[in-house]
Design a protein around this motif. Sequence first.
Motif, PDB file in Angstrom:
ATOM      1  N   GLN A 165       0.826  -1.205   0.000  1.00 27.07           N
ATOM      2  CA  GLN A 165       0.000   0.000   0.000  1.00 27.07           C
ATOM      3  C   GLN A 165       0.860   1.256   0.000  1.00 27.07           C
ATOM      4  OE1 GLN A 165      -3.440  -0.164  -0.322  1.00 27.07           O
ATOM      5  NE2 GLN A 165      -3.032   1.985  -0.898  1.00 27.07           N
ATOM      6  N   ALA A 166       1.952   1.244   0.755  1.00 29.64           N
ATOM      7  CA  ALA A 166       2.852   2.397   0.758  1.00 29.64           C
ATOM      8  C   ALA A 166       3.412   2.647  -0.640  1.00 29.64           C
ATOM      9  CB  ALA A 166       3.986   2.184   1.757  1.00 29.64           C
ATOM     10  N   LEU A 167       3.758   1.577  -1.338  1.00 27.80           N
ATOM     11  CA  LEU A 167       4.258   1.713  -2.710  1.00 27.80           C
ATOM     12  C   LEU A 167       3.168   2.231  -3.640  1.00 27.80           C
ATOM     13  CD1 LEU A 167       6.314  -1.583  -2.828  1.00 27.80           C
ATOM     14  CD2 LEU A 167       7.262   0.695  -3.281  1.00 27.80           C
ATOM     15  N   ILE A 168       1.958   1.697  -3.510  1.00 28.14           N
ATOM     16  CA  ILE A 168       0.852   2.155  -4.350  1.00 28.14           C
ATOM     17  C   ILE A 168       0.583   3.640  -4.116  1.00 28.14           C
ATOM     18  CG2 ILE A 168      -1.661   1.955  -4.656  1.00 28.14           C
ATOM     19  CD1 ILE A 168      -1.281  -1.092  -4.139  1.00 28.14           C
ATOM     20  N   ASP A 169       0.606   4.058  -2.857  1.00 27.53           N
ATOM     21  CA  ASP A 169       0.358   5.470  -2.537  1.00 27.53           C
ATOM     22  C   ASP A 169       1.500   6.353  -3.031  1.00 27.53           C
ATOM     23  OD1 ASP A 169      -1.969   4.619  -1.340  1.00 27.53           O
ATOM     24  OD2 ASP A 169      -1.216   4.793   0.713  1.00 27.53           O
ATOM     25  N   CYS A 170       2.726   5.850  -2.922  1.00 28.75           N
ATOM     26  CA  CYS A 170       3.880   6.609  -3.408  1.00 28.75           C
ATOM     27  C   CYS A 170       3.789   6.816  -4.919  1.00 28.75           C
ATOM     28  CB  CYS A 170       5.163   5.863  -3.039  1.00 28.75           C
ATOM     29  SG  CYS A 170       6.686   6.625  -3.651  1.00 28.75           S
ATOM     30  N   VAL A 171       3.482   5.748  -5.637  1.00 28.91           N
ATOM     31  CA  VAL A 171       3.355   5.832  -7.094  1.00 28.91           C
ATOM     32  C   VAL A 171       2.189   6.753  -7.481  1.00 28.91           C
ATOM     33  CG1 VAL A 171       2.803   4.477  -9.157  1.00 28.91           C
ATOM     34  CG2 VAL A 171       4.481   3.619  -7.507  1.00 28.91           C
ATOM     35  N   ALA A 172       1.123   6.730  -6.682  1.00 27.58           N
ATOM     36  CA  ALA A 172      -0.026   7.603  -6.967  1.00 27.58           C
ATOM     37  C   ALA A 172       0.357   9.071  -6.870  1.00 27.58           C
ATOM     38  CB  ALA A 172      -1.171   7.279  -6.013  1.00 27.58           C
ATOM     39  N   ASP A 173       1.344   9.396  -6.032  1.00 25.56           N
ATOM     40  CA  ASP A 173       1.795  10.782  -5.934  1.00 25.56           C
ATOM     41  C   ASP A 173       2.314  11.305  -7.268  1.00 25.56           C
ATOM     42  OD1 ASP A 173       1.167  10.864  -3.259  1.00 25.56           O
ATOM     43  OD2 ASP A 173       3.230  10.616  -2.549  1.00 25.56           O
ATOM     44  N   LEU A 198       5.288   4.893   4.396  1.00 26.61           N
ATOM     45  CA  LEU A 198       5.540   3.782   5.314  1.00 26.61           C
ATOM     46  C   LEU A 198       5.288   4.201   6.759  1.00 26.61           C
ATOM     47  CD1 LEU A 198       8.819   2.332   3.750  1.00 26.61           C
ATOM     48  CD2 LEU A 198       6.620   1.148   3.885  1.00 26.61           C
ATOM     49  N   GLN A 199       5.804   5.361   7.128  1.00 30.11           N
ATOM     50  CA  GLN A 199       5.641   5.826   8.511  1.00 30.11           C
ATOM     51  C   GLN A 199       4.182   6.116   8.830  1.00 30.11           C
ATOM     52  OE1 GLN A 199       8.501   9.064   8.288  1.00 30.11           O
ATOM     53  NE2 GLN A 199       9.973   7.902   9.516  1.00 30.11           N
ATOM     54  N   ARG A 200       3.434   6.598   7.855  1.00 29.87           N
ATOM     55  CA  ARG A 200       2.007   6.875   8.071  1.00 29.87           C
ATOM     56  C   ARG A 200       1.213   5.590   8.289  1.00 29.87           C
ATOM     57  NH1 ARG A 200      -1.824   6.599   4.265  1.00 29.87           N
ATOM     58  NH2 ARG A 200      -0.275   6.646   2.591  1.00 29.87           N
ATOM     59  N   LEU A 201       1.590   4.535   7.581  1.00 30.78           N
ATOM     60  CA  LEU A 201       0.822   3.293   7.615  1.00 30.78           C
ATOM     61  C   LEU A 201       1.237   2.341   8.736  1.00 30.78           C
ATOM     62  CD1 LEU A 201       0.662   2.600   3.771  1.00 30.78           C
ATOM     63  CD2 LEU A 201      -1.255   3.250   5.234  1.00 30.78           C
ATOM     64  N   LEU A 202       2.475   2.432   9.185  1.00 25.38           N
ATOM     65  CA  LEU A 202       2.917   1.543  10.254  1.00 25.38           C
ATOM     66  C   LEU A 202       2.156   1.858  11.541  1.00 25.38           C
ATOM     67  CD1 LEU A 202       6.797   1.373   9.800  1.00 25.38           C
ATOM     68  CD2 LEU A 202       5.251  -0.602   9.900  1.00 25.38           C
ATOM     69  N   PRO A 203       1.557   0.855  12.164  1.00 29.37           N
ATOM     70  CA  PRO A 203       0.878   1.118  13.439  1.00 29.37           C
ATOM     71  C   PRO A 203       1.887   1.487  14.511  1.00 29.37           C
ATOM     72  CG  PRO A 203       0.860  -1.230  12.919  1.00 29.37           C
ATOM     73  CD  PRO A 203       1.436  -0.533  11.729  1.00 29.37           C
TER      74      PRO A 203
END
Length: 216
Positions: free
Chosen positions: A104-112, A196-201
């Motif tokens: 998900q972090a990669l998908i969100d990064c690519v979406a940027d 990554l930092q946003r998504l890590l609990p």
Amino acid sequence: MVKRLGRVDYAPAWEAMQHFTAARTDDTGDEIWLLEHPPVYTLGQAGRPEHLLPAGRESGIPLVHIDRGGQITYHGPGQLVAYLLIDLARRRLKVRELVHLMEQALIDCVADYGLAAERKAGAPGVYIDGAKVAALGLRVRNGCSYHGLALNVDVDLAPFGWINPCGYEGLQTIRLKDFGVDEDVAAAGERLLGHLQRLLPPVAVPADTPTAPANP
């Protein structure tokens, strides 16, 4: 803690991850390492040597047998590598959840960058129109992860053509540069790090940890 290591030979980085994980205690903080590697092929624990094609064997690129899951992949300059040294129990994460989080972090990064990336069932990683732009591979020891992910930013794609990437014959591999993205590896690393930092609990606080008394 985040470590920005620059370009590091593969074997020393791998050994450092192993040593860090073996020496962890309950008080050891999690770390994310951002780096690049010189050209190298890595073959996972269940990897089949035949996925290194004749052109790859003749290329002079070293092959390292390693302890992550997965098959063969290529690392080289222009590829962002992020290693996640995470205590899963402390963050109440299962391995599958960490893999999903990384994707998900990669998908969100690519979406940027205005690009639509997606998962593919049964094939960990991130894809754009069926072509692989990022690979994942983890090892978990004593409940702690190491290894991580690799995002193709501006990497030479030719060495991917000399293997069956991740064990898939004919799998097309792409990079962000192919879509007009002009950020370098360092900038892409900071962007991915934020996701990554946003998504890590957060680290779970033990139930017996004393709390500060309320104000009278």
